[in-house]
Design an enzyme around this catalytic site. Structure first.
Site, PDB file in Angstrom:
ATOM      1  N   LYS A  19      80.606 -30.844  -9.658  1.00 12.63           N
ATOM      2  CA  LYS A  19      80.007 -29.518  -9.768  1.00 12.63           C
ATOM      3  C   LYS A  19      80.149 -28.772  -8.444  1.00 12.63           C
ATOM      4  O   LYS A  19      80.457 -29.370  -7.407  1.00 12.63           O
ATOM      5  CB  LYS A  19      78.536 -29.627 -10.166  1.00 12.63           C
ATOM      6  CG  LYS A  19      77.649 -30.332  -9.152  1.00 12.63           C
ATOM      7  CD  LYS A  19      76.222 -30.437  -9.658  1.00 12.63           C
ATOM      8  CE  LYS A  19      75.340 -31.151  -8.622  1.00 12.63           C
ATOM      9  NZ  LYS A  19      73.928 -31.202  -9.067  1.00 12.63           N
TER      10      LYS A  19
ATOM     11  N   ARG B 110      62.135 -31.392 -13.532  1.00  9.99           N
ATOM     12  CA  ARG B 110      63.196 -30.398 -13.639  1.00  9.99           C
ATOM     13  C   ARG B 110      63.609 -30.403 -15.112  1.00  9.99           C
ATOM     14  O   ARG B 110      62.758 -30.249 -15.975  1.00  9.99           O
ATOM     15  CB  ARG B 110      64.337 -30.746 -12.673  1.00  9.99           C
ATOM     16  CG  ARG B 110      65.245 -29.581 -12.329  1.00  9.99           C
ATOM     17  CD  ARG B 110      66.176 -29.897 -11.174  1.00  9.99           C
ATOM     18  NE  ARG B 110      67.086 -31.011 -11.449  1.00  9.99           N
ATOM     19  CZ  ARG B 110      68.049 -31.411 -10.618  1.00  9.99           C
ATOM     20  NH1 ARG B 110      68.222 -30.800  -9.461  1.00  9.99           N
ATOM     21  NH2 ARG B 110      68.823 -32.423 -10.934  1.00  9.99           N
TER      22      ARG B 110
ATOM     23  N   MET C 296      80.687 -12.359  11.538  1.00 10.75           N
ATOM     24  CA  MET C 296      81.145 -12.532  10.168  1.00 10.75           C
ATOM     25  C   MET C 296      82.474 -13.270  10.074  1.00 10.75           C
ATOM     26  O   MET C 296      82.648 -14.135   9.214  1.00 10.75           O
ATOM     27  CB  MET C 296      81.279 -11.167   9.484  1.00 10.75           C
ATOM     28  CG  MET C 296      81.666 -11.253   8.017  1.00 10.75           C
ATOM     29  SD  MET C 296      81.737  -9.644   7.192  1.00 10.75           S
ATOM     30  CE  MET C 296      80.001  -9.214   7.115  1.00 10.75           C
TER      31      MET C 296
ATOM     32  N   TYR D 293      77.022 -10.019  19.449  1.00 12.55           N
ATOM     33  CA  TYR D 293      75.930  -9.139  19.074  1.00 12.55           C
ATOM     34  C   TYR D 293      74.607  -9.579  19.691  1.00 12.55           C
ATOM     35  O   TYR D 293      74.261 -10.757  19.685  1.00 12.55           O
ATOM     36  CB  TYR D 293      75.768  -9.103  17.552  1.00 12.55           C
ATOM     37  CG  TYR D 293      76.921  -8.495  16.817  1.00 12.55           C
ATOM     38  CD1 TYR D 293      77.254  -7.148  17.000  1.00 12.55           C
ATOM     39  CD2 TYR D 293      77.682  -9.250  15.933  1.00 12.55           C
ATOM     40  CE1 TYR D 293      78.313  -6.575  16.311  1.00 12.55           C
ATOM     41  CE2 TYR D 293      78.737  -8.688  15.241  1.00 12.55           C
ATOM     42  CZ  TYR D 293      79.067  -7.355  15.431  1.00 12.55           C
ATOM     43  OH  TYR D 293      80.115  -6.796  14.753  1.00 12.55           O
TER      44      TYR D 293
END
Length: 413
Positions: free
Chosen positions: A49, A148, A342, A294
């Site tokens: 998954k 769950r 980023m 930054y």
């Protein structure tokens, strides 16, 4: 449309900035190590998954099946369809819940196998499959303490009997999931296993009563003679005890070379499968007192040699690692400095004064005798290694190694 040459050039260009390497030999080794823990009759489900925890589902699935796995586990229908479209024929269990007729039709079309958790699910499955004139293997999920998915363990016998009465449903397995298998304290895990055993006993008694009183037909009689496969163990439980293995185990993290807990590291030798690498795009010298990135979260306390590396938080490096992480280059460990941006990070390469643009930086993985693992990042961030592996975005190409030649991993890239 792009020509073959243009497509190849674009693929190569994507690797000129940053990429994820997937070591297929290490992956096969891990599967074989896990298999060595299992009894011959116990099957291995490899959990693929979340794009195989970020490793590339189709290539991981093929390698795992070749190495000895016999089942695959996914979370969603599209994940299962992707494997089928890649030509993979092995049985695929959808571990997540599915509830609509549209989902059921897709599952039936692609020969996937769903998890059933509630009577409502069973009824809509039966109704939809009857309209399709198709029978489907289904897997019963019992909640033994995870809180769950799954029907309550005390109601498991009634639920199983309901499913057996539903036309066009065949129970392929009954399973549960452990909440604390990675804990050194086995108390809760043992209680969950006790509940699983109690549910199994109640299901058997229900089937025997049905046979004795002839209340039901052939299907419930078959349950009394041939019980569906049982599975309970995740990775941690698989490494803990064969007593938890039953007919199948579901292994995710260990497939990818990581341990779910420190106390399990001596059980088998696992090899990390994933490495993350990036390229130096600029090298410069900055003066003492110069701010970096930054917010000037880092200010040079001396003249410093700085390298810019083409990978950032949009690729999956957590921004909270700013000024806390290290990378490897030329077999040396160097610190990252300033806020992670980023698309880029900055590293202090003062110890490597002749570093050149184009050199490879190991962000995660091994270089020489040194290694940085997902566990290292997880410890800094107060999270788990699963989250780290799954964080690397799809704009980073996956490249398979460990074969005769390097090849791009198949999948959604």
């Amino acid at each position: 449309m792009l020509s073959w040459e243009q497509t190849a050039a674009l693929a190569a260009m994507r690797c000129e900035r940053a990429w994820v390497e997937i070591d297929l030999a290490a992956l096969a080794h891990n599967v074989q190590q896990i298999k060595s823990l299992l009894a011959p009759q116990t099957q291995l489900m490899t959990v693929v998954k979340a794009d195989a925890y970020g490793h590339g589902a189709c290539t991981v699935a093929r390698t795992a099946l070749q190495a000895g796995a016999s089942w695959l586990g996914v979370a969603t229908i599209p994940e299962g369809i992707e494997l089928r479209q890649a030509g993979i024929k092995a049985p695929i269990l959808i571990l997540g819940a599915t509830n609509t007729a549209e989902q059921i039709r897709a599952i039936a079309q692609w020969e996937l196998q769903p998890t059933l958790c509630t009577p409502q699910q069973a009824l809509i499955y039966s109704e939809t499959l009857t309209s399709l004139n198709q029978t489907l293997p289904v897997h019963i999920k019992i909640d033994t303490g995870m809180s769950r998915l799954g029907t309550n363990w005390q109601e498991a016998a009634d639920f199983v009997q309901l499913v057996y009465h539903c036309p066009n449903l065949e129970i392929a397995s009954i399973y549960s999931h452990l909440a604390t298998a990675d804990s050194p304290d086995p108390t809760i895990m043992k209680e969950q296993q006790r509940r699983f055993e109690e549910a199994k006993k109640a299901i058997r008694l229900t089937a025997r009563y049905a046979i004795a009183t002839r209340l039901t037909g052939t299907k419930i009689n078959n349950l009394g003679r041939q019980f569906p496969r049982l599975h309970l163990a995740n990775t941690a439980a698989t490494l803990t005890s064969r007593n938890l293995h039953y007919d199948m185990v579901r292994v995710g993290l260990a497939t990818y070379g990581l341990y779910p807990a420190n106390h399990l590291k001596q059980v088998v030798e696992l090899k990390p499968v994933m490495q993350v690498k990036a390229i130096v795009t600029q090298v410069k010298t900055i003066a003492a007192g110069t701010g970096v990135s930054y917010g000037y979260q880092f200010i040079a306390d001396r003249e410093m040699r700085l390298a810019v590396v083409g990978i950032g938080y949009a690729d999956g490096i957590p921004r909270n690692l700013s000024n806390k992480m290290k990378v490897l280059i030329r077999g040396q460990q160097v610190p990252q400095v300033g806020a992670i941006t980023m698309d880029q990070i900055m590293i202090d390469v003062s110890a490597i004064p002749d570093l050149q643009v184009g050199e490879v930086v190991t962000v995660l993985g091994k270089d020489g005798d040194l290694q940085i693992g997902a566990d290292d990042w997880a410890e800094i961030l107060g999270t788990i290694s699963w989250e780290i592996l799954c964080s690397f975005k799809h704009r980073l190409p996956r490249v398979a190694i460990g074969e005769s030649k390097r090849q791009k991993v198949e999948g959604r890239r």
